[in-house]
Motif scaffolding. Structure first.
Motif, mmCIF file in Angstrom:
data_model
loop_
_atom_site.group_PDB
_atom_site.id
_atom_site.type_symbol
_atom_site.label_atom_id
_atom_site.label_comp_id
_atom_site.label_asym_id
_atom_site.label_seq_id
_atom_site.Cartn_x
_atom_site.Cartn_y
_atom_site.Cartn_z
ATOM 1 N N VAL A 116 0.754 -1.237 -0.112
ATOM 2 C CA VAL A 116 -0.052 0.047 0.029
ATOM 3 C C VAL A 116 0.878 1.200 -0.081
ATOM 4 O O VAL A 116 0.639 2.273 -0.795
ATOM 5 C CB VAL A 116 -0.882 -0.034 1.294
ATOM 6 N N LEU A 117 1.887 1.288 0.724
ATOM 7 C CA LEU A 117 2.857 2.514 0.884
ATOM 8 C C LEU A 117 3.496 2.709 -0.500
ATOM 9 O O LEU A 117 3.681 3.882 -0.885
ATOM 10 C CB LEU A 117 3.840 2.188 1.933
ATOM 11 N N ALA A 118 3.841 1.590 -1.124
ATOM 12 C CA ALA A 118 4.831 1.962 -2.352
ATOM 13 C C ALA A 118 3.684 2.246 -3.351
ATOM 14 O O ALA A 118 4.106 2.902 -4.274
ATOM 15 C CB ALA A 118 5.277 0.417 -2.683
ATOM 16 N N SER A 119 2.337 1.767 -3.416
ATOM 17 C CA SER A 119 1.402 2.004 -4.435
ATOM 18 C C SER A 119 0.762 3.353 -4.197
ATOM 19 O O SER A 119 0.413 4.192 -5.197
ATOM 20 C CB SER A 119 0.426 0.890 -4.756
ATOM 21 N N LEU A 120 0.384 3.706 -3.186
ATOM 22 C CA LEU A 120 -0.320 4.754 -2.724
ATOM 23 C C LEU A 120 0.241 5.947 -2.223
ATOM 24 O O LEU A 120 -0.146 7.208 -2.046
ATOM 25 C CB LEU A 120 -1.636 4.287 -2.154
ATOM 26 N N GLY A 121 1.405 5.554 -1.337
ATOM 27 C CA GLY A 121 2.207 6.588 -0.841
ATOM 28 C C GLY A 121 1.396 6.843 0.588
ATOM 29 O O GLY A 121 1.816 8.004 1.318
ATOM 30 N N ARG A 122 0.780 6.176 0.805
ATOM 31 C CA ARG A 122 -0.180 6.218 2.213
ATOM 32 C C ARG A 122 0.131 4.923 3.210
ATOM 33 O O ARG A 122 0.331 3.881 2.949
ATOM 34 C CB ARG A 122 -1.599 6.411 2.004
ATOM 35 N N PRO A 123 0.257 5.126 4.530
ATOM 36 C CA PRO A 123 0.335 4.158 5.479
ATOM 37 C C PRO A 123 -1.050 3.439 5.739
ATOM 38 O O PRO A 123 -2.032 3.933 5.183
ATOM 39 C CB PRO A 123 0.834 4.853 6.567
ATOM 40 N N ILE A 124 -0.872 2.259 6.280
ATOM 41 C CA ILE A 124 -2.162 1.816 6.828
ATOM 42 C C ILE A 124 -2.262 1.946 8.316
ATOM 43 O O ILE A 124 -1.453 1.666 9.059
ATOM 44 C CB ILE A 124 -2.218 0.162 6.119
ATOM 45 N N GLU A 125 -3.389 2.044 8.727
ATOM 46 C CA GLU A 125 -3.823 1.973 10.172
ATOM 47 C C GLU A 125 -4.381 0.837 10.571
ATOM 48 O O GLU A 125 -5.158 -0.183 9.942
ATOM 49 C CB GLU A 125 -5.103 3.140 10.378
ATOM 50 N N ILE A 126 -3.859 0.064 11.508
ATOM 51 C CA ILE A 126 -4.143 -1.370 11.971
ATOM 52 C C ILE A 126 -4.855 -1.340 13.350
ATOM 53 O O ILE A 126 -4.271 -0.503 14.346
ATOM 54 C CB ILE A 126 -2.858 -1.880 12.073
ATOM 55 N N VAL A 127 -5.725 -2.125 13.623
ATOM 56 C CA VAL A 127 -6.481 -2.426 14.830
ATOM 57 C C VAL A 127 -6.480 -3.835 14.989
ATOM 58 O O VAL A 127 -6.817 -4.782 14.197
ATOM 59 C CB VAL A 127 -7.718 -2.006 15.085
ATOM 60 N N GLU A 128 -5.778 -4.473 16.222
ATOM 61 C CA GLU A 128 -5.921 -5.915 16.489
ATOM 62 C C GLU A 128 -7.319 -6.170 17.201
ATOM 63 O O GLU A 128 -7.687 -5.478 18.116
ATOM 64 C CB GLU A 128 -4.806 -6.268 17.641
ATOM 65 N N GLU A 129 -8.011 -6.993 16.516
ATOM 66 C CA GLU A 129 -9.242 -7.413 17.042
ATOM 67 C C GLU A 129 -9.314 -8.392 18.193
ATOM 68 O O GLU A 129 -8.286 -9.292 18.157
ATOM 69 C CB GLU A 129 -10.056 -8.044 15.774
ATOM 70 N N SER A 130 -10.045 -8.526 18.964
ATOM 71 C CA SER A 130 -10.172 -9.294 20.110
ATOM 72 C C SER A 130 -10.920 -10.659 19.557
ATOM 73 O O SER A 130 -11.780 -10.869 18.835
ATOM 74 C CB SER A 130 -11.148 -8.734 21.031
ATOM 75 N N VAL A 131 -9.792 -11.742 19.957
ATOM 76 C CA VAL A 131 -10.326 -13.049 19.297
ATOM 77 C C VAL A 131 -10.352 -13.897 20.626
ATOM 78 O O VAL A 131 -9.574 -14.056 21.592
ATOM 79 C CB VAL A 131 -9.076 -13.621 18.515
ATOM 80 N N PRO A 132 -11.782 -14.621 20.714
ATOM 81 C CA PRO A 132 -12.802 -14.679 19.892
ATOM 82 C C PRO A 132 -13.567 -13.498 19.819
ATOM 83 O O PRO A 132 -13.606 -12.760 20.786
ATOM 84 C CB PRO A 132 -13.423 -15.828 20.409
ATOM 85 N N GLY A 176 -17.837 0.429 -3.681
ATOM 86 C CA GLY A 176 -17.239 -0.730 -4.308
ATOM 87 C C GLY A 176 -15.868 -1.145 -3.765
ATOM 88 O O GLY A 176 -15.526 -0.827 -2.660
ATOM 89 N N PHE A 177 -15.285 -2.161 -4.472
ATOM 90 C CA PHE A 177 -13.828 -2.633 -4.117
ATOM 91 C C PHE A 177 -12.533 -2.193 -4.919
ATOM 92 O O PHE A 177 -12.957 -2.243 -6.070
ATOM 93 C CB PHE A 177 -13.988 -4.187 -4.000
ATOM 94 N N PHE A 178 -11.757 -1.571 -4.490
ATOM 95 C CA PHE A 178 -10.707 -0.740 -5.004
ATOM 96 C C PHE A 178 -9.437 -1.786 -4.993
ATOM 97 O O PHE A 178 -9.028 -2.665 -3.994
ATOM 98 C CB PHE A 178 -10.226 0.310 -4.417
ATOM 99 N N LYS A 179 -8.773 -2.233 -6.328
ATOM 100 C CA LYS A 179 -7.676 -3.112 -6.445
ATOM 101 C C LYS A 179 -6.299 -2.386 -6.976
ATOM 102 O O LYS A 179 -6.647 -1.417 -7.616
ATOM 103 C CB LYS A 179 -7.998 -4.082 -7.450
ATOM 104 N N LEU A 180 -5.506 -2.302 -5.975
ATOM 105 C CA LEU A 180 -4.134 -1.699 -6.256
ATOM 106 C C LEU A 180 -3.557 -2.519 -7.697
ATOM 107 O O LEU A 180 -3.528 -3.496 -7.834
ATOM 108 C CB LEU A 180 -3.042 -1.822 -5.237
ATOM 109 N N VAL A 181 -3.059 -1.358 -8.538
ATOM 110 C CA VAL A 181 -2.386 -1.854 -9.665
ATOM 111 C C VAL A 181 -1.036 -1.498 -9.707
ATOM 112 O O VAL A 181 -0.876 -0.138 -9.527
ATOM 113 C CB VAL A 181 -3.037 -1.227 -11.075
ATOM 114 N N GLY A 182 -0.096 -2.335 -9.579
ATOM 115 C CA GLY A 182 1.351 -1.852 -9.364
ATOM 116 C C GLY A 182 2.101 -2.858 -10.023
ATOM 117 O O GLY A 182 1.926 -3.539 -11.098
#
Length: 225
Positions: free
Chosen positions: A93-109, A129-135
């Motif tokens: 994502v960083l290489a294709s969009l130049g943007r970081p990703i925000e991450i949240v760890e989900e509680s399991v179960p 809709g759904f976006f697909k990275l093209v790189g």
């Protein structure tokens, strides 16, 4: 993700194997995306054939959950990303969009008090809709992922869309050439941006004369409605 409250008789104890399973949700916020700014791309796994652990481990009270609702829980946990997938996605994502990703760890179960609505259950429409990275094919991931977006929640972009800039620059370059005027590529692009900022005008690509004549001749053939 949309969640609906599910009333259960009792809360199940945390499955001991769940302590060893880590799942994450992730998203990026991007500007100038399909004519909108502040667009949230929710990254999800699209092709998981089987869960990373048993559903009874990943979903609280799975066996007691109404069979009609189980598919929503199953689809939701299959969309979440593993720790390894998150690391691979982060760089792509960083290489294709130049943007970081925000991450949240989900509680399991995951809690069964709220029924999740998986993104894949939301039908694509005019503004979502759904976006697909093209790189670079060499950097493509070994798994299939998409970024779900909903433009109704994002303001219009203040920047001219990339397609409009390309079409406008191509139009202006050809128009100037017909007039015998040469202008640099950067000057043409800057001019198109200024026109868009001042007037809101931009160029949409259509068919050339040859293509229009061909289309017209087909429509005028006998028997063609």
């Amino acid at each position: 993700m949309v969640k609906f409250r599910v009333i259960k008789g009792r809360k199940e104890n945390r499955h001991p194997q769940a302590e060893r399973v880590r799942l994450f949700s992730a998203w990026s916020v991007v500007d100038n995306f399909l004519g909108h700014d502040k667009v949230k791309l929710n990254w999800i796994r699209m092709d998981r054939k089987s869960p990373v652990a048993g559903f009874e481990t990943l979903i609280e009270g799975y066996e007691q959950t109404d069979s009609r609702m189980r598919c929503y829980f199953e689809e939701y946990v299959n969309e979440l990303l593993t720790e390894n997938e998150i690391e691979l996605l982060r760089g792509t994502v960083l290489a294709s969009l130049g943007r970081p990703i925000e991450i949240v760890e989900e509680s399991v179960p995951i809690s069964s008090m709220f029924m999740p609505m998986p993104f894949r259950a939301l039908k694509p429409g005019e503004n979502r809709g759904f976006f697909k990275l093209v790189g670079d094919p060499k950097s493509e991931l070994s798994f299939n992922f998409r970024g779900y977006y909903d433009l109704t929640k994002s303001p219009s972009s203040i920047i001219i869309p990339a397609a409009a800039l390309e079409n406008g620059s191509h139009f202006l370059e050809n128009a100037l050439r017909k007039l015998g005027i040469n202008a640099g590529e950067q000057s043409i692009g800057d001019a198109v941006k200024k026109v868009y900022d001042e007037t809101g005008l931009f160029v949409e690509k259509g068919k050339n004369r040859e293509e229009r004549l061909l289309e017209q001749s087909v429509c005028l053939k006998p028997g063609v409605n």
